[in-house]
Design a protein around this motif. Structure first.
Motif, short mmCIF file in Angstrom:
data_model
loop_
_atom_site.label_atom_id
_atom_site.label_comp_id
_atom_site.label_asym_id
_atom_site.label_seq_id
_atom_site.Cartn_x
_atom_site.Cartn_y
_atom_site.Cartn_z
N PHE A 68 5.12 6.07 2.06
CA PHE A 68 6.17 6.32 1.10
C PHE A 68 6.84 7.68 1.33
O PHE A 68 7.40 8.27 0.43
N GLY A 69 6.74 8.18 2.57
CA GLY A 69 7.22 9.53 2.84
C GLY A 69 8.71 9.71 2.69
O GLY A 69 9.19 10.81 2.45
N HIS A 95 1.05 8.18 -4.31
CA HIS A 95 2.33 8.17 -3.58
C HIS A 95 2.14 8.07 -2.07
O HIS A 95 3.08 7.76 -1.34
N ASP A 96 0.91 8.33 -1.59
CA ASP A 96 0.65 8.34 -0.16
C ASP A 96 -0.58 7.48 0.14
O ASP A 96 -1.70 7.84 -0.24
N GLY A 105 -2.13 7.19 2.69
CA GLY A 105 -3.09 7.90 3.52
C GLY A 105 -4.26 8.42 2.70
O GLY A 105 -5.30 8.79 3.24
N ASN A 106 -4.06 8.44 1.38
CA ASN A 106 -5.12 8.89 0.46
C ASN A 106 -6.03 7.76 0.00
O ASN A 106 -6.82 7.94 -0.93
#
Length: 208
Positions: free
Chosen positions: A2-3, A133-134, A136-137
């Motif tokens: 979502f970057g 929101h990420d 990657g987390n």
């Protein structure tokens, strides 16, 4: 993942974070309410005010959902997440109003412990939502959700022990009824936190 969100898409995560912060704030008031009755009226009003603020954020999020063509998460997941977070504060408001309605002037250590577990679970909800929101987390978020589950389990054990003690030792039927209601509502706050954790875990499975 979502970057590069469009501003309107990213707004959803801002609203989640704002709501989660209010959940923590409400839980902090509940801890104060369950540990000191010096300022009962103001604390009850504070919880009600926080719940109303959260309602506005929920409405804003749902309204934005209707207006946004491309959403960063599945539409149903966004709706379930914000409304489930709102359920947390609804239960806190119920607890505060019940204390006021029953004219309680003292509560048990078990009620205070349940309020503390509510606060711990709400802090973890805030932490999980802040990372959403990420993707990657994902691993961090899943670990946080597992902590929320543990807090809910702890609250269930505390409530069961408190109920047993209450029915065994409390001679006043009115006090028994009052404290039973308080225990059940506070434990339900952690249930609602667990609901949010389950929704967040589902989002992770779909998007990570």
């Amino acid at each position: 993942m979502f970057g590069r969100l469009m501003p309107q898409e990213g707004k959803f995560f801002d609203l989640f974070n704002q709501h989660a912060a209010l959940c923590v704030k409400g839980a902090q008031e509940m801890v104060g309410l369950m540990t000191s009755f010096d300022d009962l009226e103001n604390r009850t009003h504070a919880v009600e005010s926080i719940e109303k603020q959260a309602d506005k954020i929920t409405y804003e999020c749902v309204d934005l959902l209707h207006k946004t063509f491309i959403t960063p998460l599945d539409r149903d997941d966004i709706h379930k997440l914000i409304t489930s977070m709102d359920d947390i504060l609804d239960m806190m408001e119920d607890a505060a109003q019940t204390v006021s309605l029953y004219d309680l002037h003292a509560v048990t250590p078990e009620a205070a412990r349940l309020a503390e577990l509510c606060l711990s679970a709400c802090k973890k909800v805030q932490e999980a939502v802040s990372l959403l929101h990420d993707m990657g987390n994902a691993q961090k978020i899943v670990a946080i959700c597992e902590e929320i589950d543990r807090f809910e389990s702890d609250a269930d054990h505390v409530m069961r022990a408190a109920m047993s003690k209450l029915f065994r030792d409390e001679p006043d039927v009115r006090n028994l009824i009052k404290m039973k209601a308080i225990y059940e509502i506070l434990e339900t706050v952690t249930d609602r936190c667990e609901d949010v954790a389950n929704i967040v875990e589902g989002i992770i499975v779909e998007n990570a």
